[in-house]
Design a protein around this motif. Structure first.
Motif: not given
Length: 261
Positions: A93, A41, A49, A95, A259, A43-44
């Motif tokens: 997500e 999360k 991603n 991802w 986030w 990094y996202s």
């Protein structure tokens, strides 16, 4: 941004054996979510991603977590008579997760070398450990890495000396990397690295510990830079560390929760 993020998630987690005998350390939960999820999360939040997760110990548990993720984050109706599944709503997500079994006893360097086929040949990649959270600005870290032109950047944390100690000159070049020195204080390896593909050439085989010869030789060659982070960082190395992170989360005082809406 399509840059790959590599997460080392294959170790045994022996220092937190109260839980790691049941599950891999990156799957130990903070606030009912694995610490691996928290790291992803982070990094996202900065737009990274695409993940490559290096698996080893109890790898099936991490694979199952992602295989079932969509179902677990959905409201569903299941018709047991017809075995039909209806999804009502879902939050997924953004991802793309590549899960690679890098061997049960492979060392950290060996795990990185094993995922080379999944990495672009001509662009840097991110690397971190599956047990540490941080509020470092990853975009600034990447920009810093690109500007200095060296092969590797480590996020340096000024903490105790349980981890790799860094000797840093006035230009933030790491001139010496010493793994787990008994010296007091100093800047340490906090993970959250940016590496050029050539770094993998410093790794010999499965027995190579990344924090030893590869980082030591990169430092010797003047190719290892530090990005000094003076904010929050914590590694879930022991049960005491886990309990501290859990307390921060439950008290809505988790600095890595960047986030948060």
């Amino acid at each position: 941004m399509k840059m790959k993020v590599v997460i080392l998630a294959g170790g045994f987690g022996t220092r937190i054996s109260e839980e790691s005998h049941l599950k891999p350390k990156p799957m130990i939960e903070i606030g009912e979510k694995p610490i691996l999820w928290h790291i992803m999360k982070i990094y996202s939040y900065y737009g990274f991603n695409e993940f490559i997760i290096c698996l080893g110990y109890k790898s099936h548990m991490i694979k199952e977590f992602f295989a079932d993720y969509y179902l677990h984050t959905s409201d569903v109706t299941i018709d047991l008579e017809t075995n039909e599944l209806k999804i009502h709503n879902n939050y997924a997500e953004p991802w793309k997760v590549t899960l690679v079994d890098t061997g049960l006893n492979t060392m950290t360097g060996g795990r990185i070398k094993r995922i080379k086929p999944y990495l672009p040949k001509d662009e840097p990649f991110m690397l971190t450990y599956g047990d540490g959270v941080c509020d470092v600005d990853l975009n600034e870290l990447l920009e810093y890495h690109k500007n200095h032109g060296k092969l590797a950047t480590i996020t340096a944390i000024n903490l105790d000396a349980r981890f790799g100690v860094l000797r840093i000159d006035d230009e933030n070049t790491i001139t010496q990397f010493s793994e787990k020195s008994k010296a007091d204080g100093g800047w340490i390896n906090g993970g959250f690295m940016v590496l050029e593909p050539e770094v993998i050439d410093y790794i010999t085989d499965d027995t190579t510990i990344f924090e030893k010869a590869p980082l030591e030789n990169l430092a010797h060659d003047g190719e290892l830079k530090s990005y000094k982070h003076r904010g929050f960082w914590k590694c879930m190395d022991t049960k005491r560390d886990h309990d501290a992170l859990e307390k921060m989360w439950n008290e809505d005082n988790a600095p890595w929760y960047i986030w948060k809406e």
